[in-house]
Design an enzyme around this catalytic site. Structure first.
Site, short mmCIF file in Angstrom:
data_model
loop_
_atom_site.label_atom_id
_atom_site.label_comp_id
_atom_site.label_asym_id
_atom_site.label_seq_id
_atom_site.Cartn_x
_atom_site.Cartn_y
_atom_site.Cartn_z
N VAL A 15 0.83 -1.21 0.00
CA VAL A 15 0.00 0.00 0.00
C VAL A 15 0.86 1.26 0.00
O VAL A 15 1.69 1.46 0.90
CB VAL A 15 -0.94 0.01 1.22
CG1 VAL A 15 -1.77 1.30 1.23
CG2 VAL A 15 -1.85 -1.21 1.21
N GLN A 75 -2.01 -5.16 -9.52
CA GLN A 75 -2.89 -5.91 -8.63
C GLN A 75 -4.21 -5.16 -8.43
O GLN A 75 -4.22 -3.96 -8.15
CB GLN A 75 -2.25 -6.17 -7.28
CG GLN A 75 -3.13 -7.11 -6.44
CD GLN A 75 -2.54 -7.47 -5.10
OE1 GLN A 75 -2.48 -6.63 -4.23
NE2 GLN A 75 -2.12 -8.72 -4.95
N CYS A 103 -5.84 -9.40 1.23
CA CYS A 103 -5.83 -8.18 2.04
C CYS A 103 -6.64 -8.40 3.32
O CYS A 103 -7.82 -8.74 3.27
CB CYS A 103 -6.42 -7.01 1.26
SG CYS A 103 -6.44 -5.46 2.21
#
Length: 336
Positions: A15, A75, A103
């Site tokens: 992230v 992704q 995630c």
């Protein structure tokens, strides 16, 4: 089936940290493949600024870096097949797209995507979405090998397994289960990539030997040591930071200032977190307003705080120093 890239050493999707300059830095030092951060397909389709920012990240290059720009994997997350497919087309000039099925964060639970699609009741939905590849975690409601077979039959060209269970409260719950990676590898005909338990290059070698995986994906450790995949000794952290900043200058407007600051912090922190000057560095870094400010901080105050090791910044170490960490002297590098 698509042509499968070299999966030996993969820079993981992280992230706000898998920006173009950082991907290229890891590729320069041995990564055979790099992923973008997880992208939101709804924003790719409905937020023009978001789309343009990430297209710029994927498309901007420089003659000195062309050898490292591809391959790259985008992704995506999501639970709507049509939306995910349409979003993938927005970035179709890249090698392939990957579906995030791991995630663990709270927003993934609320949006019902990522690791919250691992329950067996959601498998038919997942089967209708899978693009070129998928990154998964351990299944709780069924065997992970059965889920892997489903993804394989759905057309996935390879699977990456982060062998931990999903937890919104704790990103890590103990060591990754490498036995699970080995079982998945034995169960599938397509390549399997192992993700987890890597702190040094020797861990990569041991991981592959044990799991028989086709490659290893690394995330957090790469943030502190972008040269990990080269197998060489850790470089001086200031020199490594300056090299990253140079990448940012060659690829302007690709990484945000916040992202750049975070990368420099990770690189310095990896080796110098216990040094007496580290807290001053963090404060000064947060006050920087540009890439030039960060470079000035590294070449000026940080070099003075480090003393003898600071001479490495100019590429001319003091007698007995180690410019490229060849001697791995902790005092030269700012280790605790």
């Amino acid at each position: 089936m698509m042509m499968i890239p070299d999966l030996t050493y993969i820079s993981a999707p992280m992230v706000n940290q898998s920006d173009g300059p950082f991907r290229l830095l890891t590729r320069r030092y041995g990564a055979t493949l790099a992923y973008t951060q997880m992208l939101d397909p709804h924003k790719l389709l409905n937020d023009l600024d978001y789309l343009e920012f990430h297209l710029r990240d994927l498309q901007r290059s420089h003659p000195d870096l062309d050898a490292y720009t591809r391959p790259v994997v985008v992704q995506l997350c999501g639970n709507d097949p049509d939306i995910v497919v349409k979003a993938a087309r927005q970035v179709q000039d890249v090698l392939s797209s990957d579906l995030n099925l791991g995630c663990p964060q709270e927003h993934a639970r609320e949006g019902h995507f990522g690791g919250y699609l691992l329950n067996k009741k959601d498998w038919p939905l997942v089967e209708s979405i899978v693009p070129s590849s998928a990154k998964i975690r351990l299944c709780s409601s069924a065997k992970t090998t059965d889920f892997g077979r489903l993804l394989e039959h759905a057309g996935a060209s390879w699977i990456t397994l982060h062998a931990r269970h999903v937890s919104a409260k704790r990103r890590r719950q103990g060591a990754a289960d490498l036995d699970a990676v080995r079982e998945l590898k034995e169960a599938l005909a397509i390549p399997v990539v192992s993700n987890g338990n890597v702190r040094a290059f020797s861990d990569i070698q041991n991981n592959v030997t044990y799991t028989r995986a086709d490659g290893v994906m690394v995330g957090e450790t790469l943030l502190g040591n972008p040269r990990l995949f080269s197998g060489s000794c850790i470089q001086d952290p200031v020199l490594m930071s300056l090299e990253y900043l140079e990448m940012c200058k060659l690829l302007p407007d690709v990484a945000t200032l916040k992202t750049i600051q975070a990368h420099v912090r990770y690189i310095i922190e990896f080796q110098c977190v216990r040094r007496p000057w580290y807290s001053k560095f963090r404060l000064a870094l947060n006050n920087c307003e540009s890439v030039d400010d960060i470079e000035t901080l590294l070449r000026g105050k940080v070099s003075r705080w480090r003393g003898r090791a600071g001479n490495l910044v100019d590429g001319v170490p003091e007698p007995g120093g180690h410019e490229e960490s060849k001697g791995c002297d902790p005092d030269d590098l700012g280790y605790s």
